[in-house]
Scaffold this active site. Structure first.
Site, short mmCIF file in Angstrom:
data_model
loop_
_atom_site.label_atom_id
_atom_site.label_comp_id
_atom_site.label_asym_id
_atom_site.label_seq_id
_atom_site.Cartn_x
_atom_site.Cartn_y
_atom_site.Cartn_z
N GLY A 120 -23.14 4.53 0.47
CA GLY A 120 -22.23 4.34 -0.12
C GLY A 120 -22.82 4.47 -1.37
O GLY A 120 -22.47 4.25 -1.99
N THR A 121 -23.37 5.17 -2.14
CA THR A 121 -24.35 5.52 -3.17
C THR A 121 -23.74 6.35 -4.28
O THR A 121 -22.83 7.14 -4.04
CB THR A 121 -25.47 6.33 -2.49
N ILE A 122 -24.25 6.19 -5.52
CA ILE A 122 -23.89 7.11 -6.59
C ILE A 122 -25.16 7.76 -7.10
O ILE A 122 -26.24 7.15 -7.11
CB ILE A 122 -23.11 6.44 -7.75
N SER B 225 -27.19 2.25 -5.48
CA SER B 225 -26.33 2.16 -4.31
C SER B 225 -26.16 0.74 -3.82
O SER B 225 -27.08 -0.08 -3.91
CB SER B 225 -26.96 2.99 -3.17
N MET C 129 -25.77 12.33 -2.67
CA MET C 129 -25.59 10.97 -2.18
C MET C 129 -24.90 10.94 -0.83
O MET C 129 -24.30 11.93 -0.40
CB MET C 129 -24.80 10.15 -3.19
#
Length: 553
Positions: free
Chosen positions: A368-370, A387, A450
């Site tokens: 679930g990361t940027i 993240s 990501m």
């Protein structure tokens, strides 16, 4: 194509010219400029660019964009995230590992007393939360490489949090999906902060997050220390104690990010750099090391032969990564052993070009990361990722501070024989991986993709397209992707050619075509250096699978 548009390093051609036109479905084109910020939300990109206009550098821009991302994409990251970074300072590469360790109370017995015969810590709640590292990463980067005062870097994010912004399409979809999960909605503080109307915001509805603004002001005034030692740390520890967690002020105060040397693996005359374990970046390096022995350039880039080889190499890489990668203190083999050329050649010989296989790990000890990226006209380039892990992470939120916390503790195991067995202060297996590409020791590209275990798969697929097939960064970003799951199971995007899907199925891949690209197929940002950054600048790409953009000046 004119010579001025040929990708070059310090005036030397670095590869064959890119093909600038392509047939993949996207409304985006490569963006050119001397200063670049590429993120998955437009406001975050603009926050970074503001720092450039103020006289800041790429590090200042990255920190400002990262702070803004905690507000504009809370379904992927937050103030309680972890972070990794690779940066080129103009002369050399540096790596930063800002993943936090387990609370001092965490042992296998701690979890067995609470959860019986569980195999790993819980997925949600306080007992999935390790020490957050992102805020410490911002402070460390600013202190060592930044140009502007640290407080200035927080200003755009504070303004966005206080005035609000309109919920974008992709973020809203994931926010709404998370709101329907009882395991999240029931966590302490979650609904109070992220379901202000008893639901997720609608597309175009204004979102305000004043608690995050309050935290950012305290972070700005103390250069991050309030988060780990002051009133925020104290509020976090009180919240943990009130809801059955083990995190203490001492756990938070003890944390320091670690400067590390990125690992490197050669491919087609370039070198792919990743943060060393406890991260999974080595999986991309293993897969490319295996693919080095196959002439992918002679195969159609979207055809089944090329895709099959990449899928099989990725499965071999994951088999070793999941078996061996952990905090270095728990590993029984070294990254050097896992990347040994002779070992990777032997692994590559296991690939059957006519059928899919389910591979087990090898034995490297025997042989679930940027995501966001920035670059400036001085030549500094930053590859940065932060993240919460699984969407909103643990689901736990310290409401008065808007502090949502990651669930990286779920990466631990309770089996004493596992390299990822939980222990006090130990860092768990990590999925987030910034990437960086060099050639002959000079910088070429800052990039990342990501999305959980899609990240190394995205690194491999986009690099093959750019380095073997000379697709420009936006084309490589737009092209259809596959995702390896478990065993023979893979997913493919609906844009993958039907003939390729059918041919992969005929080889034995259990392939399912799906449309949800947010996590399933990742999302990337890319900045490729075109030559002298003060004159030629960069070409940038931003993934259409998210709400973001690349911006330049």
């Amino acid at each position: 194509m004119s010579s001025s548009l040929r990708p070059a390093i310090h005036g030397r051609e670095s590869m064959k010219p890119f093909v600038w036109n392509h047939g993949y479905p996207s409304l985006r084109m490569p963006i050119f400029g001397r200063n670049v910020v590429a993120t998955s939300h437009a406001l975050a990109a603009q926050a970074g660019l503001k720092m450039i206009w103020r006289g800041g550098n790429a590090v200042d821009a990255a920190i400002a964009a990262a702070a803004a991302k905690t507000i504009t994409e809370p379904c992927s990251n937050g103030l309680g995230s972890d972070a990794f970074c690779i940066l080129w300072d103009g002369k050399q590469l540096h790596g930063l590992n800002a993943s936090g360790g387990a609370p001092a109370a965490w042992t296998p017995d701690y979890f067995r007393r609470k959860y019986g015969e569980a195999q790993r810590p819980p997925m949600r709640g306080w007992d999935s939360v390790t020490v957050p590292g992102a805020v410490a990463a911002w402070a460390a980067l600013s202190e060592r490489f930044g140009r502007l005062p640290f407080a200035d870097l927080m200003e755009p994010a504070i303004e966005i949090a206080e005035r609000g912004y309109l919920a974008p399409i992709v973020v809203q979809q994931k926010w709404a999906a998370a709101a329907r999960l009882p395991e999240l909605a029931g966590q302490p503080g979650f609904a109070e902060v992220f379901l202000p109307y008893g639901r997720a915001p609608e597309v175009g509805e204004r979102v305000r997050l004043p608690g995050i603004a309050r935290t950012l002001r305290a972070v700005a005034e103390t250069k991050g220390r309030a988060f780990y030692e002051g009133e925020i740390a104290e509020a976090t520890a009180r919240h943990a104690a009130a809801h059955g967690g083990a995190m203490t002020v001492a756990d938070l105060a003890a944390f320091r990010p670690e400067w590390v040397e990125p690992t490197g693996k050669d491919y087609r005359g370039y070198t792919l750099h990743e943060i060393p374990p406890n991260g999974q970046g080595i999986a991309a390096q293993i897969a490319l090391g295996i693919l080095e022995d196959f002439d992918l350039a002679a195969l159609p880039p979207d055809g089944p032969e090329s895709q099959h080889l990449q899928i099989e190499a990725m499965k071999l890489a994951f088999a070793d990564t999941y078996r061996y990668v952990a905090d270095p203190s728990g590993m029984t083999v070294t990254p050097e052993q896992m990347l040994d050329p002779a070992y990777l050649k032997a692994r590559g010989r296991l690939i059957d070009r006519t059928r899919a296989q389910d591979f087990g790990p090898g034995n490297p000890a025997s042989g679930g990361t940027i995501y966001l990226t920035t670059a400036d006209s001085s030549g500094m380039m930053v590859s940065f990722i932060q993240s919460n892990f699984m969407g909103f992470g643990s689901g736990v939120v310290v409401p008065e501070w808007g502090l949502s916390l990651q669930n990286r503790g779920y990466g631990f195991h309770l089996d004493p024989a596992s390299p990822n067995v939980v222990a006090p202060g130990k860092r768990p297996f990590h999925t987030i991986i910034p990437g960086f590409l060099t050639k002959d020791g000079a910088p070429v590209m800052s990039f990342g993709v990501m999305g959980g275990n899609m990240q190394p798969q995205g690194h491999v697929q986009t690099l093959v397209r750019m380095l073997d097939h000379h697709q420009n960064p936006q084309a490589a970003c737009d092209a259809p992707r596959w995702r390896v799951n478990e065993g023979l199971s893979i997913n493919a995007e609906s844009t993958m050619p039907a003939g390729t899907v059918e041919a992969l199925a005929a080889r034995g891949h259990r392939i399912e075509v799906i449309n949800d690209s947010y996590q399933d197929f990742g999302a990337g940002q890319f900045i490729w250096r075109m030559g002298d950054p003060s004159e030629d600048g960069y070409v940038a790409a931003s993934d259409p699978r998210r709400d973001g953009q690349a911006v330049v000046c």
